[in-house]
Structure formats: structure tokens, C-alpha cells
Design an enzyme around this catalytic site. Structure first.
Site, PDB file in Angstrom:
ATOM      1  N   GLY A 148      -4.804   2.341  -3.191  1.00 60.47           N
ATOM      2  CA  GLY A 148      -4.104   1.658  -3.863  1.00 60.47           C
ATOM      3  C   GLY A 148      -4.549   0.303  -4.138  1.00 60.47           C
ATOM      4  O   GLY A 148      -5.500   0.253  -3.658  1.00 60.47           O
ATOM      5  N   ARG A 149      -3.573  -0.650  -4.378  1.00 61.79           N
ATOM      6  CA  ARG A 149      -3.957  -2.144  -4.312  1.00 61.79           C
ATOM      7  C   ARG A 149      -4.488  -2.586  -3.119  1.00 61.79           C
ATOM      8  O   ARG A 149      -5.734  -3.161  -2.901  1.00 61.79           O
ATOM      9  CB  ARG A 149      -2.800  -2.799  -4.661  1.00 61.79           C
ATOM     10  CG  ARG A 149      -2.133  -2.863  -5.982  1.00 61.79           C
ATOM     11  CD  ARG A 149      -1.208  -4.187  -6.367  1.00 61.79           C
ATOM     12  NE  ARG A 149      -0.539  -3.886  -7.547  1.00 61.79           N
ATOM     13  CZ  ARG A 149       0.839  -3.231  -7.609  1.00 61.79           C
ATOM     14  NH1 ARG A 149       1.362  -2.760  -6.507  1.00 61.79           N
ATOM     15  NH2 ARG A 149       1.360  -3.414  -8.926  1.00 61.79           N
TER      16      ARG A 149
ATOM     17  N   GLU B  98       8.943   0.162  15.634  1.00 58.94           N
ATOM     18  CA  GLU B  98       8.843  -1.168  15.704  1.00 58.94           C
ATOM     19  C   GLU B  98      10.224  -1.846  15.794  1.00 58.94           C
ATOM     20  O   GLU B  98      11.306  -1.407  15.140  1.00 58.94           O
ATOM     21  CB  GLU B  98       7.938  -1.725  14.502  1.00 58.94           C
ATOM     22  CG  GLU B  98       7.688  -2.936  14.053  1.00 58.94           C
ATOM     23  CD  GLU B  98       6.758  -3.215  12.991  1.00 58.94           C
ATOM     24  OE1 GLU B  98       7.093  -4.318  12.247  1.00 58.94           O
ATOM     25  OE2 GLU B  98       5.968  -2.352  12.779  1.00 58.94           O
TER      26      GLU B  98
ATOM     27  N   HIS C  71       2.956  -7.240  13.452  1.00 60.44           N
ATOM     28  CA  HIS C  71       3.301  -7.048  12.030  1.00 60.44           C
ATOM     29  C   HIS C  71       2.900  -8.493  11.135  1.00 60.44           C
ATOM     30  O   HIS C  71       3.394  -8.924  10.580  1.00 60.44           O
ATOM     31  CB  HIS C  71       4.469  -6.626  11.889  1.00 60.44           C
ATOM     32  CG  HIS C  71       4.524  -6.050  10.627  1.00 60.44           C
ATOM     33  ND1 HIS C  71       5.307  -4.878  10.389  1.00 60.44           N
ATOM     34  CD2 HIS C  71       4.229  -6.016   9.295  1.00 60.44           C
ATOM     35  CE1 HIS C  71       5.337  -4.370   9.175  1.00 60.44           C
ATOM     36  NE2 HIS C  71       4.430  -5.099   8.499  1.00 60.44           N
TER      37      HIS C  71
ATOM     38  N   ARG D  15       2.340   1.555   7.505  1.00 58.23           N
ATOM     39  CA  ARG D  15       3.767   1.656   8.322  1.00 58.23           C
ATOM     40  C   ARG D  15       3.351   2.368   9.752  1.00 58.23           C
ATOM     41  O   ARG D  15       2.462   3.494   9.880  1.00 58.23           O
ATOM     42  CB  ARG D  15       4.587   2.196   7.619  1.00 58.23           C
ATOM     43  CG  ARG D  15       5.337   1.362   6.469  1.00 58.23           C
ATOM     44  CD  ARG D  15       6.158   0.357   7.051  1.00 58.23           C
ATOM     45  NE  ARG D  15       6.899  -0.709   6.079  1.00 58.23           N
ATOM     46  CZ  ARG D  15       6.324  -1.646   5.580  1.00 58.23           C
ATOM     47  NH1 ARG D  15       5.180  -2.039   6.088  1.00 58.23           N
ATOM     48  NH2 ARG D  15       7.115  -2.466   4.828  1.00 58.23           N
TER      49      ARG D  15
END
Length: 315
Positions: A153-154, A262, A280, A233
Site C-alpha cells: 500500500g502507501r 503493546e 512505536h 501492528r
């Protein structure tokens, strides 16, 4: 509109929010619990939430007052969008603003894992370094190697672009439909990617379909010298399986910016020298967090003014 902002934002964004809405800044260090989210949905017209805030189906139960939930971030797996839609609540996110910053972090993790930078830094900080030697902290070269991007994707495309143009790497990728990123890249099956890539980078969004997409069987297909990089993720990777692979040296290393539970990071993972761990940091640049905040506010203002929010998401 009465708005709740659940976490501390940048000064610039908070000033803009204060001018536009009747706002309450929760400013909690920890995310909202399911119970807190349920109460917030009953007390406010709009919520500006972010990673970890537990907007589950139970949080949306009964008849909430809220009309819109604006997520600060591109990933929204902490929001039950179907439940929100069932109650007539609009959900938005902030894509685009995070692309380059997240791709930069991916490249940093590739380099740090390959060149054993994290272990080397700890070695120096402990005072153990006694000088340069020809065989100390030997890692792996990155330039000219093969990178496999799971999810083009992006963000995946931005990572691939950096790998190709910056380091002359051969790019493999997985995606439902082949794409033309504007530079050489080969669409392959996930199995072929895992079996042949020197660096495997996870860049797919979190969803029920991608939960534990990379587990013990998938990691076992990777080459012993390969590195696994996750900037997507945490629950896309079976963390226990990854720990087992790192302990047995089934793969050379890993670079992680996200974790399955997390912010909990297992102690055994923290003690390993063949894994690089970041808290993160994917979008942790002031300009990026400003842009994300303004995008979230743009979504809220559009909704308030009776317009379609520019970044609405659907189940």
C-alpha cells in the site's frame, strides 16, 4: 460540538482544537479502557481518539450520544467500526500523513537489525568495548540484497522505493492485485517472498484476516540469515513464535516498532541481542504529529459543518 480528546496532542493542534470546539482534554498517559470509552461515547458529541483506546462493540452499546469518532492515526483496529456504523457513528482516520515517517522507521530498523546497531550500542554503553577488531559485531550488508514487502500500500510502496533507489535492493511484494510502483518490483506469493527475501517487512493493516499472518510456519520458511521487520501492528506477528525463532537462531534478527500486547514487551525479548526494539516511533516527528492532528481536526470540522469527512473509514 462537545469534544473529548483522549491523549496529549501537539501544542499547535491543541490550540486549533480549542478554537473550534467545546473541548475536554483528557491527556491520559494510558489509553481509555472499554468502560471509559463507553462513558465518553455517552457524554460527548465527538471523540478524538488514538491507538489503544478500546472502542469495542461493548463500548458502543446502548444509545451513545457521540456522532463521530476521529482517529489520530492510520490504523484503527482498536475501533469496532461495524459497531459504530450500527449506531450511526462516523469513524475517520489520518492516512497519508504517516507514510514517509513510517517508511523511514522501516529503513532504520532494516539497517539497525542487519548491522547489529542495537547490540553494539548496548555494548558501548555498558563500557565493554575495548577497541576495534576485524570480527567484532559482524552483521549483514543491506545494499544489493533482496527485500520482501508484505503489503504494497502507501507505506509498503514508500519502503520499497527507499530500498530500490537508496540501496539498490531487489524488491518483492505481496498484494491482492499487482501494482506498478514506478520502479522494478516483482509480485510474488507470500511463500516465495518468505523463502527468498533477505529482509521481510510487514506493512499490512491489522484486521481479523491479518491476525498472526506471520506465525511459526511462516517464520520457518525464512532463510537463516534473514531479518523480520514489523512497522505495522504487533498482532500481525505471533510474538511467541518470533521469540522462539530468535532464541534458536532460526532467523538472524528482527526489528520491531510494534508489539502484540503493546505496551507490554516480554522480558525475554528485551534481553535478546538479535532484536532491535523501538517504542512505536513510526510517526514520532513533530511535523508528522502536527499533520496527523490537523487531519483529524479537518475530519471533525467537516462533519460538524455537514460535509463528508475527507478520511471516512467503513467496516
Amino acid at each position: 460540538m462537545k469534544l473529548l480528546v483522549t491523549r496529549k496532542l501537539t501544542d499547535e493542534v491543541e490550540a486549533r482544537v480549542a478554537k473550534e470546539f467545546d473541548v475536554t482534554f483528557r491527556n491520559g498517559a494510558a489509553p481509555m479502557t472499554e468502560e471509559e470509552a463507553h462513558q465518553a461515547l455517552a457524554d460527548y458529541d465527538a471523540l478524538l481518539v488514538t491507538l489503544g483506546d478500546k472502542l469495542s462493540a461493548r463500548a458502543f452499546a446502548d444509545i451513545p450520544r457521540a456522532q463521530i469518532v476521529a482517529n489520530f492515526g492510520v490504523g484503527y483496529n482498536h475501533i469496532d467500526v461495524a459497531a459504530a456504523e450500527a449506531h450511526g457513528i462516523t469513524v475517520t482516520n489520518t492516512p497519508g500523513a504517516v507514510t514517509d515517517a513510517t517508511a523511514d522507521i522501516a529503513m532504520m530498523l532494516i539497517l539497525m537489525s542487519a548491522r547489529r546497531a542495537s547490540a553494539g550500542e548496548r555494548y558501548v554503553r555498558r563500557g565493554d568495548w575495548t577497541g576495534w577488531t576485524p570480527t567484532q559485531f559482524l552483521g549483514h550488508h543491506v545494499s544489493g540484497k533482496k527485500v520482501g514487502i508484505i503489503g504494497m500500500g502507501r507505506i509498503g510502496t514508500a519502503i520499497a522505493r527507499r530500498c530500490h533507489f537508496g540501496f539498490g535492493m531487489e524488491v518483492l511484494y505481496t498484494k491482492r492485485t499487482p501494482t506498478d510502483p514506478g520502479f522494478p518490483a516483482q509480485h510474488v506469493s507470500q511463500d516465495e517472498l518468505l523463502q527468498t527475501a533477505d529482509f521481510v517487512v510487514i506493512a499490512v493493516p491489522a484486521s481479523p484476516a491479518t491476525h498472526h499472518l506471520i506465525g511459526a510456519a511462516e517464520i520457518a520458511k525464512m532463510q537463516p540469515h534473514a531479518h523480520l521487520i514489523n512497522i505495522a501492528r504487533g498482532d500481525i506477528v505471533d510474538e511467541a513464535a518470533l521469540i522462539a525463532a530468535l532464541q534458536s537462531n532460526a532467523i538472524a534478527g528482527a526489528g520491531l516498532d510494534v508489539y502484540e500486547r503493546e505496551p507490554y514487551v516480554p522480558g525475554v525479548l528485551r534481553e535478546m541481542d538479535n532484536v532491535t526494539l523501538l517504542p512505536h516511533l513510526g510517526t514520532a516527528a513533530l511535523e508528522v504529529r502536527d499533520a496527523m492532528g490537523h487531519m483529524a481536526v479537518d475530519n471533525l470540522i467537516a462533519f460538524r459543518d455537514g460535509k463528508e469527512p475527507p478520511n471516512r473509514v467503513t467496516a
